[in-house]
Design an enzyme around this catalytic site. Structure first.
Site, short mmCIF file in Angstrom:
data_model
loop_
_atom_site.label_atom_id
_atom_site.label_comp_id
_atom_site.label_asym_id
_atom_site.label_seq_id
_atom_site.Cartn_x
_atom_site.Cartn_y
_atom_site.Cartn_z
N ASN A 28 3.70 -13.79 26.30
CA ASN A 28 3.70 -12.44 26.82
C ASN A 28 2.44 -11.66 26.46
OD1 ASN A 28 6.94 -12.93 25.92
ND2 ASN A 28 6.45 -12.43 28.06
N THR B 175 -4.10 -8.25 25.57
CA THR B 175 -3.23 -7.14 25.97
C THR B 175 -1.77 -7.59 25.99
OG1 THR B 175 -4.99 -6.24 27.34
CG2 THR B 175 -2.76 -5.45 27.77
N VAL B 176 -0.92 -6.75 25.40
CA VAL B 176 0.50 -7.07 25.31
C VAL B 176 1.22 -6.68 26.58
CG1 VAL B 176 2.63 -6.62 24.05
CG2 VAL B 176 0.46 -6.73 22.82
N CYS B 177 2.02 -7.58 27.13
CA CYS B 177 2.82 -7.28 28.30
C CYS B 177 4.27 -7.21 27.86
CB CYS B 177 2.64 -8.37 29.36
SG CYS B 177 3.64 -8.12 30.83
N ILE B 178 4.78 -6.00 27.70
CA ILE B 178 6.16 -5.84 27.24
C ILE B 178 6.74 -4.62 27.95
CG2 ILE B 178 5.48 -4.44 25.22
CD1 ILE B 178 7.73 -5.84 23.66
#
Ligand SMILES: [Zn+2]
Ligand SMILES: [Zn+2]
Ligand SMILES: [Zn+2]
Lengths: 438, 172
Positions: free
Chosen positions: B88, B94-97
């Site tokens: 993720n 970059t965090v995708c949450i």
């Protein structure tokens, strides 16, 4: 350049939050009480609290802005619209009372905490113990509060918050308590100076407008959207490097805004000005009317400009700027109408708030541009700090590589780790500061 | 009267969050976070401890938090620097949450609205969510496709790569 010392900003007496109070075991419920009177969007005390259908409450401005973005309760996500807004007068009066009593209760609870600590053997390293070691010192920093309060120009009008946050009476009491003279005691004589970095002083640079502001009033200054500027700063208190991105459009806007504020009543002496303000406020208080929301897509440019003009708002910028400006105006205006009559702002004050908001948008754009440039410097500083952190982590790793779950030990290990990283973060800040001053 | 508009609100709220984080500390000391410099409260750095009983255990991961001027109305952005190898997390870190996605903008189309950003979320809540995401990747909203495949098809190899990268970081 004047460095804004991060810790100084946070220690400023009016940067308040529930953890100012002793923890639950010393002062049961006090942190919760303080927290329960705060809006969960802005984390400040409710300003014109409004309830919605689910029962949650927020500041009028906070919930109106949130509903503009998404028609649901920010806390529980139940669908909600502005039609659901109801004044929460119980919360409003509770906030008023708490603002008035907070300093007093804080003092009592701190005294209780000191007693509590005295009773207990110092061995148990509870967080409450640490707190009490530091808090009393912190409070001495508020000594010169009185001076700065007196010299501050309340452009933003009088506020019940200001009087409770930076109460002059309380600094008197504190001064007696600590046995130090209250006036003319220079900050650097205080026992706190050891905590400060060498180049910091009781004057900090506002992170928003870069003006130099006495530490004691920095949060009031920020809260006021940088309008509330103490005269103490001397000649350098005028903006040193005011506008980096000085576009023509901006200058034009500035001129327009200046005309708005100064053209009519601006030349008047302060005393007359405030009288006018009261008059304006009074005339508005009687009606408590709201502005309707506007479907901008259906409006012609001409009509939109007229609507801005109706409220005496500038028409600088492009179409998108007009819409933003008008929409924000409606929100500010309606949120203000939700305030108790005595707390309501005049149209001139609302216009200043609107201008500050637009300035903020511009500053954010400038910041984004600057951040791109700084990225390289950040990476260098970061990698240095990170190497240190890794060094700090290494021996621990070697010692406890047995890695199966010995819960107690692991727990302690993590906490030790955290202390290390805190130090590293602090060092990172120092390194960066150094870089910036080069 | 205090202004609640624009930058001042965001700044004040960030200061409050930082103050509370420093005086209370994160739960179990799982992370630290604070402004990168005193000139810019809108750029933070976080240091996150790898959660126990996961391949990330033992690592310390720095991340950049970038706050918008209308925070907390809009969420901040979070980027691990250096990037982490995780289903993720985009290759740039970059965090995708879902908790960092504003309502109505869902790059993956799989997120339920109840998990999205709202102005009552906070740095602490987001980082705690990210820590549990490290422990339990969500393959439905993958950001690093190769990593997703590896995680699904060859878990042991995925864990080996993660552990190895941590060892390298620590210089072991
Ligand atoms: Zn609020
Ligand atoms: Zn609700
Ligand atoms: Zn300022």
């Amino acid at each position: 350049m004047v460095a804004t010392d991060l810790q100084s900003l946070l220690d400023a007496p009016d940067a308040h939050d529930p953890t100012d109070f002793p923890p639950q075991d010393v002062a049961p419920g006090l942190r919760l009480l303080d927290d329960s009177l705060r809006c969960s969007v802005c984390r400040d005390f409710y300003d014109a609290p409004m309830s919605i259908n689910c029962g949650h409450s927020f500041c009028s401005l906070c919930i109106r802005q949130a509903l503009d973005a998404k028609q649901e309760c920010p806390s529980c996500r139940q669908p909600a619209t502005e039609a659901h807004l109801r004044k929460n007068t119980a919360a409003e009066s509770a906030v008023k009372a708490w603002s008035e009593s907070r300093e007093f209760i804080l003092r009592l609870s701190k005294a209780e905490e000191r007693r509590h600590v005295g009773d207990l053997p110092a061995a148990n390293g509870s967080s409450g113990h640490e707190d009490s070691e530091q808090r009393p010192r912190k409070r001495q920093r508020t000594l010169s509060e009185e001076d700065s309060d007196a010299e501050v120009e309340y452009l933003g009008g009088t506020s019940p918050y200001f009087s409770s946050r930076g109460s002059a009476t309380n600094s008197h009491i504190r001064a007696q308590e600590t046995g130090l003279p209250s006036k003319s005691q220079s900050q650097s004589d205080s026992p706190l100076s050891e905590h400060r970095s060498p180049n910091s002083s009781s004057v900090v640079e506002c992170p928003l407008c870069q003006r130099r502001v006495p530490l004691e009033s920095i949060n009031q200054h920020i809260d006021s959207g940088c309008t509330l500027t103490p005269s103490a700063g001397g000649p350098s208190s005028s903006r040193p490097h005011a506008s980096r991105a000085g576009s023509r459009d901006k200058d034009k806007q500035k001129a327009q805004w200046t005309k708005l504020f100064d053209g009519g009543s601006g030349a008047a002496p302060p005393s007359r000005r405030s009288k006018e303000k009261q008059k304006e406020r009074a005339s508005e208080a009687g009606e408590a009317e709201y502005l309707p929301k506007v479907a901008y897509a259906t409006l012609k440019d001409r009509r939109l400009q007229e609507m801005l003009a109706e409220h005496g708002l500038p028409t600088a910028g492009d179409r998108a700027a007009w819409e933003r400006r008008h929409q924000k105006w409606v929100t500010l205006y309606n949120a203000n109408a939700d305030r108790a009559p005595a707390d309501q702002q005049s149209p001139a004050q609302l216009k200043r708030a609107l201008k500050r908001w637009e300035d903020g948008l511009r500053a954010a754009n400038a910041r984004r541009a600057a951040a791109d440039v700084d990225a390289g410097a950040h990476q260098r500083a970061n990698s240095a700090a990170f190497r240190e952190l890794v060094e700090a982590a290494r021996p621990k790793k070697a010692a406890g590589t047995g890695r199966e779950g010995r819960a107690g030990e692991d727990g302690r290990e993590t906490t030790g780790m955290q202390d290390n990283s805190l130090i590293i973060v602090q060092r990172t800040l120092d390194v960066r500061k150094h870089n910036l001053e080069d | 009267m205090n202004s609640r508009s624009g930058n001042a609100t965001a700044l004040r709220r960030l200061m409050t969050e930082y103050k509370q984080l420093t005086s209370q500390g994160a739960p179990d000391g799982m992370f630290t976070a604070g402004p990168v410099s005193e000139d810019d409260f809108f750029q933070w750095e976080a240091l996150i401890m790898g959660p126990k009983d996961t391949p990330f255990e033992g690592g310390v991961f720095p991340a950049r938090l970038t706050f918008p001027s209308d925070y907390p109305l809009s969420p901040f952005k979070m980027r691990f620097d250096p990037p982490l190898f995780h289903p993720n997390i985009y290759p740039d870190g970059t965090v995708c949450i879902s908790i960092l996605h504003a309502p109505g903008d869902d790059p993956t189309m799989y997120e339920s609205a109840s998990e999205r950003w709202s102005p009552v979320q906070s740095v602490e809540k987001v980082i705690l969510s990210v820590i549990s995401m490290l422990a339990e990747p969500n393959l439905e909203s993958g950001a690093n496709i190769d990593c997703c495949k590896l995680y699904r098809d060859n878990r042991a190899e995925y864990e080996r790569i993660v552990r190895q990268s941590i060892q390298e970081q620590l210089g072991l």
